[in-house]
Design an enzyme around this catalytic site. Structure first.
Site, PDB file in Angstrom:
ATOM      1  N   HIS A  39     -12.795   3.994  26.562  1.00 20.12           N
ATOM      2  CA  HIS A  39     -13.953   3.345  25.945  1.00 20.12           C
ATOM      3  C   HIS A  39     -14.886   2.749  26.993  1.00 20.12           C
ATOM      4  O   HIS A  39     -15.679   1.867  26.691  1.00 20.12           O
ATOM      5  CB  HIS A  39     -13.491   2.243  24.997  1.00 20.12           C
ATOM      6  CG  HIS A  39     -12.536   2.700  23.947  1.00 20.12           C
ATOM      7  ND1 HIS A  39     -12.850   3.694  23.058  1.00 20.12           N
ATOM      8  CD2 HIS A  39     -11.262   2.322  23.656  1.00 20.12           C
ATOM      9  CE1 HIS A  39     -11.805   3.901  22.247  1.00 20.12           C
ATOM     10  NE2 HIS A  39     -10.834   3.082  22.600  1.00 20.12           N
ATOM     11  N   HIS A  46     -11.885   6.849  18.257  1.00 15.80           N
ATOM     12  CA  HIS A  46     -10.805   7.696  18.781  1.00 15.80           C
ATOM     13  C   HIS A  46     -10.859   9.055  18.109  1.00 15.80           C
ATOM     14  O   HIS A  46      -9.893   9.815  18.146  1.00 15.80           O
ATOM     15  CB  HIS A  46      -9.446   7.057  18.514  1.00 15.80           C
ATOM     16  CG  HIS A  46      -9.379   5.627  18.915  1.00 15.80           C
ATOM     17  ND1 HIS A  46      -9.637   4.610  18.033  1.00 15.80           N
ATOM     18  CD2 HIS A  46      -9.106   5.051  20.113  1.00 15.80           C
ATOM     19  CE1 HIS A  46      -9.517   3.442  18.677  1.00 15.80           C
ATOM     20  NE2 HIS A  46      -9.203   3.695  19.933  1.00 15.80           N
TER      21      HIS A  46
END
Lengths: 330, 330
Positions: A56, A218
């Site tokens: 991330h 995700h």
């Protein structure tokens, strides 16, 4: 899989080494625990820690700095860090006033951070936790009970960090963060999947003329798969979904984040912002600050998310307070 | 073509509108000329202008701000702005002390900025120009005579802007920028092409296991097409190519930029930085500051560039001086 990496198994470790090498004056890398911490701690300040799976970037290490996080704990890609890593981070940055853990709402993260908090308390470290659940797309998704935590988490890092810098107590910071979490909502969309280095396979498949609304960071499924829309329609769909939450009322002061998921050109984020700002203006909201860029990504996923944060006077002041974190200079 | 846009013909206009809407307190958008200018000009300060084709966001509008550019002029994607646009920018920001034009070395840009400079001089505006040519990959490439100008241009924006802020004269700023340009070199590589919105077609084709070293920021051919290498090998190849320039000597103080071309995850840029820093340390260079992120992109191209900037005391001070430009806060 086309990536600029070495051995896929070493990607997270080498990424953290490269990050630490970029900011040698302000951070330290605790290699045994995949922790990036501030080099210079201030005695008596509550320590703010966040973290989660890698992939991330610039989250979460990019938010370590004065006015924001004291440490970021990195798991493997899209995998929660283990309790002992989180405990090591707490021990490394607690200077006596205790630690706030900022957790994104994924079952693995919540379990591991909670377990670390229990271990720290046994060691005499005062700990509080807050759980960010800003994603309005879905309830009870893959990996999550309730709403997921996505880009809005960065605003919570900022609020907590700024308040800690002012000398607030652990319980006060927790309380203000919980008020902030109640007021932040996000929704994302994706055009393309990402590839976890160690798997080498796309996280999902999607057609050349399709997009997915409400996609998680995700690659978890979102709301619906539909034909690729115009930027204006996408911006409207995201804004309508977020504003559907009853916390938002005409006249509110808002901070806005237009977040790229990793592979989205800035040009496209600016184009999305154009419609978002028109729409917020038309609806009578007061926008106090706009953040555009990559804040909470999903490797090389293409897409974006919109976060709206309804601020009061205190939250506004904290959001706009100085920060020298590499990914959130203000 | 999978993009978050509306009509491809409107992408640049809408992008500039969205950019201006993001920073309403600090910039103004001159819609007739595709110019983003600072809202608050300081009388008697030399004005610094840059610009070029769009598609390189956050360049160039992202560098408009105190301590950096006074205006950025946007052409269509990968197309130089026209002389009348550049002239309009000069008229909008000249407060009497004259204007420096910072030009990337592409034939179209050089021609149009030079023509604008002549027109401005006829209008009584003092003008100087500097041409940035930091890309060591190729000489006399497509669109260019000599070396191309790429990410190193951002350092020149910073040097010029900081010096102008200190009250330096137009001729002094030109002189210092020319010294800086002599000391900055870059090289890039790409894994994938980009797609110009109005064409809808990839700028080039490249195999699933190939990369191109020395690729330009418009997809111009580079040095060589070869099998995809490890991050360490890529970092070494870029660093070796740049350090091959005889301006760099062991012991030099360097600023470093690891620039993503648009679709490259931050994780990969950090991994590249890891090897670059090891290598610079091993060779005895002193790194004073590292910039990692997207500074000069090529739409959704995947790849990166490395820029090294050999600084002396004055250049170091100027590089590290405050800037509130959205894409270069320091």
């Amino acid at each position: 899989m086309k990536k600029i990496i070495n051995h896929p198994e070493n990607a997270v470790k080498e990424m953290l080494e490269g990050f630490a090498a970029a900011y040698p004056d302000s951070v330290e890398y605790l290699a045994d625990h995949a922790v990036i911490k501030r080099k210079h701690l201030r005695k008596g300040k509550v320590a703010i820690i966040s973290g989660g799976g890698s992939g991330h970037e610039p989250a979460h290490a990019g938010y370590v700095g004065e006015g924001m996080l004291d440490a970021a704990v990195a798991g493997e890609v899209f995998t929660s860090p283990a309790p002992d890593q989180i405990l090591a981070a707490m021990k490394a940055v607690n200077t006596g006033a205790g630690v706030l853990l900022i957790i994104k709402n994924y079952s693995g993260d919540v379990m591991n951070f909670d377990m670390a908090a229990e271990l720290a308390e046994m060691d005499g470290i005062p700990v509080e936790t807050v759980i960010v659940n800003d994603d309005v797309a879905v309830e009870d998704s893959l990996f999550t009970t309730g709403r997921r935590g996505i880009a809005g988490t960065v605003f919570i890092h900022k609020i907590a960090g700024a308040l800690a810098e002012k000398g607030a107590s652990l319980s006060e910071i927790k309380q203000v963060c919980e008020r902030a979490i109640e007021r932040v909502r996000s929704m994302g969309m994706a055009l393309s999947p990402c590839v976890i280095p160690t798997s080498g396979k796309p996280s999902f498949t999607i057609g050349e003329t399709e997009m997915e609304l409400g996609m998680g960071i995700h690659g978890e499924p979102g709301l619906e798969r539909e034909p690729l829309q115009s930027a204006a329609n996408i911006a409207e769909a995201l804004a309508e979904a977020v504003l559907h939450e009853e916390i938002f009322q005409t006249g509110d002061e808002l901070a806005v984040m237009i977040n790229g998921l990793g592979a989205t050109p800035m040009m496209e984020l600016y184009i999305v912002n154009r419609t978002v700002q028109q729409l917020l203006k038309d609806k009578g909201f007061q926008v106090i600050k706009i953040f555009i860029g990559e804040y909470m990504t999903s490797l090389e996923m293409s897409g974006c998310s919109l976060t709206l944060f309804q601020v009061d006077e205190q939250l506004k002041e904290l959001l706009l307070a100085p920060s020298d974190a590499p990914a959130f200079k203000c």
